[in-house]
Each structure stands twice: as C-alpha cells, then as structure tokens.
Scaffold this motif. Sequence first.
Motif, PDB file in Angstrom:
ATOM      1  N   ALA A   8       0.829  -1.207   0.000  1.00  0.00           N
ATOM      2  CA  ALA A   8       0.000   0.000   0.000  1.00  0.00           C
ATOM      3  C   ALA A   8       0.860   1.254   0.000  1.00  0.00           C
ATOM      4  O   ALA A   8       0.496   2.268  -0.603  1.00  0.00           O
ATOM      5  N   ALA A  21     -12.198   2.967   0.944  1.00  0.00           N
ATOM      6  CA  ALA A  21     -11.305   4.112   1.109  1.00  0.00           C
ATOM      7  C   ALA A  21     -11.644   4.922   2.344  1.00  0.00           C
ATOM      8  O   ALA A  21     -10.786   5.636   2.886  1.00  0.00           O
ATOM      9  N   THR A  31      -5.964   1.212  -0.576  1.00  0.00           N
ATOM     10  CA  THR A  31      -4.701   1.603  -1.198  1.00  0.00           C
ATOM     11  C   THR A  31      -3.984   0.393  -1.763  1.00  0.00           C
ATOM     12  O   THR A  31      -3.361   0.460  -2.828  1.00  0.00           O
ATOM     13  N   ARG A  42      -2.849   0.152  -5.553  1.00  0.00           N
ATOM     14  CA  ARG A  42      -1.432  -0.067  -5.864  1.00  0.00           C
ATOM     15  C   ARG A  42      -1.232  -1.334  -6.683  1.00  0.00           C
ATOM     16  O   ARG A  42      -0.392  -1.382  -7.584  1.00  0.00           O
ATOM     17  N   HIS A  73      -9.739   4.876  -5.994  1.00  0.00           N
ATOM     18  CA  HIS A  73      -8.563   5.750  -6.084  1.00  0.00           C
ATOM     19  C   HIS A  73      -8.929   7.185  -5.736  1.00  0.00           C
ATOM     20  O   HIS A  73      -8.249   7.850  -4.946  1.00  0.00           O
ATOM     21  N   LEU A 132      -9.694   8.024  -1.973  1.00  0.00           N
ATOM     22  CA  LEU A 132      -8.556   8.095  -1.061  1.00  0.00           C
ATOM     23  C   LEU A 132      -8.024   9.519  -0.940  1.00  0.00           C
ATOM     24  O   LEU A 132      -7.246   9.816  -0.030  1.00  0.00           O
TER      25      LEU A 132
END
Length: 241
Positions: free
Chosen positions: A31, A105, A113, A117, A167, A170
């Motif tokens: 992460a 998130a 994450t 990733r 995404h 976050l």
Amino acid sequence: MPIHDHRQRVAAERRDRMRARLLASAMRLIAEKGPAATSIDDVISGAEVSRGTFYKYFPSPDALVRDLAVEVANELIRMAEPVVQSYDDPAERVSTGLRIVARLAIDHPLAATFLVRLGWPDARSPNLLLDFVKRDLAEGIRLERFARMPIALALNIVTGAGLGATHRMLEPDCEPDFAEQSAAAALRGLGLDARSAARIANRPLKPVEVLSGGLLTGTLETLEPDPPKSTRRLAGRQKSG
C-alpha cells in the motif's frame, strides 16, 4: 482432548498467526510503495521474522502477492456478498458491490490503497471477485436489464468505475458521494437510463459486517498474538436516497 491433537492444534494456530503476520506486513508495504518496490527484506523486517521463516510460508514474493490478493478478495466477498445478494435486481447488486468496494477508502484505507497499488484486477489478482461480478452482469444481460454487450466489456465498465472511484476516494478533497456517482455512471454504461441509474446508486447502503481481525480492518490486529474475534460495522459516509 488427546495431547497429540492438542499439540497439532496449537501448532496450526501458530502457523496461521505467522502467515497472517507476513501478509499484514506485505499489505502495508505494498500500500505504501507498490508491489514492484516491495522486497522480501522489507516484508521480513516489517514482520520481524527471518528470511527462512518467510520461505516456510511463501516460495517467492509473487506468491506472497497472489496469496495476499486472494485473502483480500475472500474477505471482500464475505463482507459484501450477504448485502449484495439481498437484492433480486442485478442492477442493484452491481451498484451495491461497486459502492462497497469504493467505500473501503473511507473505513479501510489500507485495503483500498493496496487494491489501487496492485492495479486490481491485474494478472496476479484472483478471479474470485470478477466471477461474482460476471454472474450479476450475465444475469442482467440475460434479463435485458442491461444492454446486450460482450461480458468482457460490461466487466470493464464496472471494474474500471470501481477502481477509479476507490482511487479518487482516497484523496482528501473527494466528493462525499463519489461512490454513488461512479455507480450511477457504471449503470448508465450498462444501459440503464439516467434517472433509474441515479435512483439505484443513491439508495442507502445496508450495514456491512467486517471481521475486526481480518486484513480489511487496516490495523495492527493481525500482528497481535491473539487477534480479537469480535466484529465491527462498516460505517462509511452515506448519501440518503
């Protein structure tokens, strides 16, 4: 209980805790840095174990990442499936699943994450989650709830919207209803009209149960000798519909 059986049970529990320790260390590192930049030395340092211990559980770094992705996928399925399957409408199921994943998130940023990733879904990711999504997409197309299209295209619409929403959510300046916006956009892409898509995507999410000792909690619990067995609720920000 015979002494032999007791010793076997204790040894199995010790192996499970050590494996969870390595997985938790790898999850935090991936992460933070991504899978390509995460080395065995990083993982064993974070878990405070030896290199030999690592290889007792995983033959390679790629095997560790694959197993970790499977663990996360299994936890997501156990968490989301009871809620998703409480709806008869495949559009409701697709929207609910997408929103649950995106809202990681909020309550479980470490898990979110990690997925971002990893670039899920990628070649190392398990097909478990995708199979569940495909099931609902195939039913929606069969029932003409969704427009007729290749299942691969429908899957790309949903997974792309889900990963993109995760995404975005976050980021600290994200709109509080971005998961709902993304779900509505995915439903429109699948063929629903704008009004129906917005109505479905903005319905209040039902509570979701998460095991507090699992990887999705994003805590240090998996590094403790005896992880707690209690559960807690996924209480993300919700927009009332």
